[in-house]
Design a protein around this motif. Structure first.
Motif, short mmCIF file in Angstrom:
data_model
loop_
_atom_site.label_atom_id
_atom_site.label_comp_id
_atom_site.label_asym_id
_atom_site.label_seq_id
_atom_site.Cartn_x
_atom_site.Cartn_y
_atom_site.Cartn_z
N TYR A 7 0.83 -1.20 0.00
CA TYR A 7 0.00 0.00 0.00
C TYR A 7 0.86 1.26 0.00
N ALA A 8 0.24 2.38 -0.28
CA ALA A 8 0.93 3.66 -0.36
C ALA A 8 1.65 3.99 0.95
N ASN A 9 1.12 3.54 2.07
CA ASN A 9 1.75 3.80 3.36
C ASN A 9 2.90 2.83 3.63
N ARG A 10 3.32 2.09 2.59
CA ARG A 10 4.43 1.14 2.63
C ARG A 10 4.12 -0.14 3.39
N ARG A 11 2.90 -0.33 3.81
CA ARG A 11 2.54 -1.55 4.52
C ARG A 11 2.33 -2.67 3.50
N LEU A 12 2.71 -3.86 3.92
CA LEU A 12 2.61 -5.05 3.08
C LEU A 12 1.53 -5.95 3.65
N TYR A 13 0.65 -6.44 2.77
CA TYR A 13 -0.50 -7.24 3.20
C TYR A 13 -0.46 -8.60 2.52
N ASP B 92 1.65 -3.66 -6.37
CA ASP B 92 1.25 -2.36 -5.86
C ASP B 92 -0.27 -2.40 -5.70
N ALA B 93 -0.75 -2.08 -4.51
CA ALA B 93 -2.19 -2.19 -4.22
C ALA B 93 -3.03 -1.29 -5.12
N LYS B 94 -2.50 -0.15 -5.50
CA LYS B 94 -3.29 0.80 -6.29
C LYS B 94 -3.25 0.47 -7.78
#
Length: 196
Positions: A17-23, A50-52
């Motif tokens: 995610y944009a906040n650098r968190r990995l899911y 990339d989530a987006k």
């Protein structure tokens, strides 16, 4: 909510995610680079998107893991190797490097268990240390020779040796012959290991 079962033949999808968190979509939980490094060590295949945008950013995340490991003091990439690698960016031979490095690491991985066995044997009998050293030297020599293939004009651009350097060159030739003999011995040892 029904949980999805992960197809074992498909890589695990990690979203960044944009906040650098990995899911981790397979476990429905956030993970860190350390978690991803552990997954690699355990042989779990994953891709990072990339989530987006959905863009595959696996390579940059893996590179980031290596950077983090190196920053912790886990120095596996020699400075000279890094410099040679950087020199190859933009070089006409750049396209050959990924395939070569893949093949080198595959060969190393295949020899890894043999190397571990030799290390274990080294604690039991001293002659095994010599075999391990010979194999290590042989692997390094093979790697250095191959890297020289990617910079074939480096020797041509080098200045002519001075008289003192000529004596050193003779020593280098003798050393190269010894290395070649060690390499042949290692091949013979590897053949014996394969037969046993």
């Amino acid at each position: 909510m029904a949980s999805k079962t992960q197809d074992p033949d498909q890589p695990i999808v990690i979203k960044k995610y944009a906040n650098r968190r990995l899911y981790n979509t397979a476990k429905s939980s956030y993970v860190t680079l350390e978690h991803l490094a552990q997954m690699v060590r355990e042989g779990q295949d994953f891709v990072v998107n990339d989530a987006k945008s959905g863009e595959d950013i696996t390579r940059s995340v893996l590179t980031q893991i290596i950077f983090e490991e190196e920053a912790k003091g886990q120095n596996m990439l020699p400075t000279n190797f890094l410099r040679q690698l950087i020199r190859l960016y933009g070089d006409t031979l750049q396209g050959f490097v990924p395939g070569y490095l893949d093949a080198s690491m595959d060969t190393f991985a295949r020899n890894q268990e043999k190397m571990r066995d030799q290390v274990r044997s080294a604690f039991e009998a001293n002659p095994a240390i010599a075999n391990f050293e010979a194999m290590s030297r042989s692997n390094m020599e093979w790697f250095e020779n191959t890297m020289r293939m990617f910079t074939p004009f480096a020797k041509a651009a080098a200045p002519a040796p001075e008289p003192e350097e000529k004596a050193q060159t003779a020593k280098d030739v003798e050393l190269d012959e010894l290395k070649s003999q060690l390499s042949r011995m290692q091949e013979q040892l590897s053949e014996l290991v394969r037969k046993s």
